[in-house]
Write a protein that holds these residues in place. Sequence first.
Motif, PDB file in Angstrom:
ATOM      1  N   UNK A   1       0.830  -1.204   0.000  1.00 38.51           N
ATOM      2  CA  UNK A   1       0.000   0.000   0.000  1.00 38.51           C
ATOM      3  C   UNK A   1       0.866   1.256   0.000  1.00 38.51           C
ATOM      4  N   UNK A   2       1.979   1.242   0.744  1.00 32.98           N
ATOM      5  CA  UNK A   2       2.891   2.389   0.725  1.00 32.98           C
ATOM      6  C   UNK A   2       3.494   2.587  -0.664  1.00 32.98           C
ATOM      7  N   UNK A   3       3.772   1.480  -1.366  1.00 36.97           N
ATOM      8  CA  UNK A   3       4.255   1.573  -2.745  1.00 36.97           C
ATOM      9  C   UNK A   3       3.187   2.207  -3.617  1.00 36.97           C
ATOM     10  N   UNK A   4       1.960   1.749  -3.480  1.00 36.06           N
ATOM     11  CA  UNK A   4       0.857   2.265  -4.294  1.00 36.06           C
ATOM     12  C   UNK A   4       0.654   3.763  -4.070  1.00 36.06           C
ATOM     13  N   UNK A   5       0.836   4.197  -2.832  1.00 33.23           N
ATOM     14  CA  UNK A   5       0.640   5.614  -2.491  1.00 33.23           C
ATOM     15  C   UNK A   5       1.840   6.477  -2.844  1.00 33.23           C
ATOM     16  N   UNK A   6       2.941   5.854  -3.280  1.00 33.65           N
ATOM     17  CA  UNK A   6       4.136   6.610  -3.630  1.00 33.65           C
ATOM     18  C   UNK A   6       4.978   7.028  -2.441  1.00 33.65           C
ATOM     19  N   UNK A   7       4.750   6.406  -1.278  1.00 30.76           N
ATOM     20  CA  UNK A   7       5.519   6.755  -0.090  1.00 30.76           C
ATOM     21  C   UNK A   7       6.754   5.886   0.097  1.00 30.76           C
ATOM     22  N   UNK A   8       6.847   4.833  -0.670  1.00 32.06           N
ATOM     23  CA  UNK A   8       8.019   3.956  -0.639  1.00 32.06           C
ATOM     24  C   UNK A   8       8.254   3.436  -2.052  1.00 32.06           C
ATOM     25  N   UNK A   9       9.474   3.620  -2.553  1.00 29.88           N
ATOM     26  CA  UNK A   9       9.802   3.218  -3.920  1.00 29.88           C
ATOM     27  C   UNK A   9      10.896   2.165  -3.899  1.00 29.88           C
ATOM     28  N   UNK A  10      10.538   0.885  -3.932  1.00 28.79           N
ATOM     29  CA  UNK A  10      11.567  -0.164  -3.904  1.00 28.79           C
ATOM     30  C   UNK A  10      12.436  -0.175  -5.152  1.00 28.79           C
ATOM     31  N   UNK A  11      11.923   0.319  -6.265  1.00 33.13           N
ATOM     32  CA  UNK A  11      12.719   0.317  -7.495  1.00 33.13           C
ATOM     33  C   UNK A  11      13.897   1.280  -7.407  1.00 33.13           C
ATOM     34  N   UNK A  12      13.851   2.233  -6.456  1.00 27.99           N
ATOM     35  CA  UNK A  12      14.972   3.166  -6.271  1.00 27.99           C
ATOM     36  C   UNK A  12      16.201   2.466  -5.716  1.00 27.99           C
ATOM     37  N   UNK A  13      16.037   1.242  -5.218  1.00 31.41           N
ATOM     38  CA  UNK A  13      17.158   0.477  -4.691  1.00 31.41           C
ATOM     39  C   UNK A  13      17.878  -0.319  -5.771  1.00 31.41           C
ATOM     40  N   UNK A  14      17.226  -0.488  -6.915  1.00 32.18           N
ATOM     41  CA  UNK A  14      17.745  -1.373  -7.957  1.00 32.18           C
ATOM     42  C   UNK A  14      18.768  -0.636  -8.820  1.00 32.18           C
ATOM     43  N   UNK A  15      19.973  -1.180  -8.871  1.00 28.81           N
ATOM     44  CA  UNK A  15      21.045  -0.546  -9.637  1.00 28.81           C
ATOM     45  C   UNK A  15      21.482  -1.378 -10.840  1.00 28.81           C
ATOM     46  N   UNK A  16      20.821  -2.517 -11.072  1.00 24.43           N
ATOM     47  CA  UNK A  16      21.178  -3.334 -12.225  1.00 24.43           C
ATOM     48  C   UNK A  16      20.189  -4.473 -12.417  1.00 24.43           C
ATOM     49  N   UNK A  17      20.150  -4.983 -13.640  1.00 26.09           N
ATOM     50  CA  UNK A  17      19.252  -6.083 -14.004  1.00 26.09           C
ATOM     51  C   UNK A  17      20.071  -7.092 -14.806  1.00 26.09           C
ATOM     52  N   UNK A  18      20.087  -8.348 -14.356  1.00 27.59           N
ATOM     53  CA  UNK A  18      20.968  -9.345 -14.949  1.00 27.59           C
ATOM     54  C   UNK A  18      20.210 -10.630 -15.255  1.00 27.59           C
ATOM     55  N   UNK A  19      20.578 -11.264 -16.354  1.00 24.67           N
ATOM     56  CA  UNK A  19      20.046 -12.581 -16.655  1.00 24.67           C
ATOM     57  C   UNK A  19      20.623 -13.576 -15.654  1.00 24.67           C
ATOM     58  N   UNK A  20      19.967 -14.716 -15.526  1.00 25.69           N
ATOM     59  CA  UNK A  20      20.434 -15.743 -14.607  1.00 25.69           C
ATOM     60  C   UNK A  20      21.883 -16.133 -14.915  1.00 25.69           C
ATOM     61  N   UNK A  21      22.217 -16.196 -16.207  1.00 29.25           N
ATOM     62  CA  UNK A  21      23.572 -16.580 -16.615  1.00 29.25           C
ATOM     63  C   UNK A  21      24.619 -15.516 -16.287  1.00 29.25           C
ATOM     64  N   UNK A  22      24.160 -14.313 -15.919  1.00 30.01           N
ATOM     65  CA  UNK A  22      25.075 -13.210 -15.587  1.00 30.01           C
ATOM     66  C   UNK A  22      25.193 -12.979 -14.076  1.00 30.01           C
ATOM     67  N   UNK A  23      24.704 -13.909 -13.285  1.00 26.29           N
ATOM     68  CA  UNK A  23      24.601 -13.680 -11.849  1.00 26.29           C
ATOM     69  C   UNK A  23      25.961 -13.474 -11.179  1.00 26.29           C
ATOM     70  N   UNK A  24      27.022 -14.136 -11.655  1.00 32.94           N
ATOM     71  CA  UNK A  24      28.331 -13.954 -11.026  1.00 32.94           C
ATOM     72  C   UNK A  24      28.852 -12.532 -11.199  1.00 32.94           C
ATOM     73  N   UNK A  25      28.494 -11.905 -12.299  1.00 35.09           N
ATOM     74  CA  UNK A  25      28.863 -10.499 -12.506  1.00 35.09           C
ATOM     75  C   UNK A  25      28.165  -9.615 -11.472  1.00 35.09           C
ATOM     76  N   UNK A  26      26.890  -9.900 -11.217  1.00 36.92           N
ATOM     77  CA  UNK A  26      26.135  -9.131 -10.222  1.00 36.92           C
ATOM     78  C   UNK A  26      26.707  -9.342  -8.820  1.00 36.92           C
ATOM     79  N   UNK A  27      27.104 -10.560  -8.505  1.00 36.37           N
ATOM     80  CA  UNK A  27      27.701 -10.859  -7.196  1.00 36.37           C
ATOM     81  C   UNK A  27      29.002 -10.072  -7.006  1.00 36.37           C
ATOM     82  N   UNK A  28      29.812 -10.023  -8.027  1.00 32.84           N
ATOM     83  CA  UNK A  28      31.085  -9.305  -7.943  1.00 32.84           C
ATOM     84  C   UNK A  28      30.867  -7.822  -7.680  1.00 32.84           C
ATOM     85  N   UNK A  29      29.883  -7.212  -8.348  1.00 32.67           N
ATOM     86  CA  UNK A  29      29.604  -5.795  -8.148  1.00 32.67           C
ATOM     87  C   UNK A  29      29.117  -5.528  -6.721  1.00 32.67           C
TER      88      UNK A  29
END
Length: 360
Positions: A319-347
């Motif tokens: 509900x807080x997301x819906x109201x715009x009081x909490x934005x979880x997407x602001x925490x996301x700094x990258x999007x990786x395929x499953x096969x790229x997971x080791x690259x994400x771990x290193x970062x």
Amino acid sequence: MKAAVLNAYKEPLVVEEVNISQPKEGEVKVRVKATGLCHSDVNVFEGKTPVPTPVVAGHEISGVVEEVGSGVTRVKKGDKVISAFIHPCGKCRNCVSGKENLCETFSQVRLKGVMQDGTSRLSKDGKEIRTFLGGGFAEYAIVGENGLTKVPDDMDLEKVAVLGCAGLTGYGAVSLSRIEPGDTVAVIGVGGVGLSTIQLLKASGAGRIIAVGTKKWKLNRALELGATDVVNSKEVDPVKALKEVTGGGPEVIIEAGGNEETIHMALDSVRIGGKVVLVGLPPANAMIPIKVASVVRGGIELVGNYGGRPRVDMPKLLELVRLGKYDPSALVTGRYKLEEINEAVELLEKGEAIRSLIVP
């Protein structure tokens, strides 16, 4: 199905075909849309959280219900869902008394990498593969229904994936803190949990919100998300800075770093009569000494908090997301395929990411 398997500690993950069985009573099979990569997962990869290998980690899961086991009533096939990192049994003493985040049944199995009946749903070549808090680094995951929350049809599953840990942990920390309007609060650690906590503190009416960290770009993100002040603990003495900027120390400090340095920092900085809430998780066998005399003489309330209640608190987060009081997407700094997971771990290990989404 494909899954990113850790076959031995401190080795790269291997994306391979594994078998997944049908969900049993009270369990749900979820087709994974996205799973957030958290430091708790990295602790498993490094053996600091010693879940037996081979193991599939990943606990910030969003997806669509593919199949339900017998007795499941909370979700149905086709529902969009998110999974919490806590999977309450719903029957133990803590669950029925309103403390399902401290489920006694779940606490007995979470580091064993098995479901509540003591077995795993994954295998390969006849050998059992464990899962850590859901096993979301895969195309499918099986989760107990009480760990799942239905997501509104108009809400993007990738946007809300990190609610499962970062959001729920931040919510639990703020709830336990019992923040009063105008209170001065410091948050030590500006990763996914810390930045979630800052947003939720702002939504709860806190006054001054001070973010403490070591990365300038993360501290800037904290200011964007609701912090009023920042302290770079690599550039200044953080204890001195917190006491000076608040005239004696914050009323509440939420410690999300999970190491000896940040825990001591919190205890040394809080105002006399204040509260320190520990939410950061150090390695499972870490022994961290504290100055008990200072805690006693200062009347400091020191409490630990393990997440929030999935069935009660997760709908509120949505509900807080819906109201715009909490934005979880602001925490996301990258999007990786499953096969790229080791690259994400290193970062993440280098401190160059907050939350990365792993997308099958």
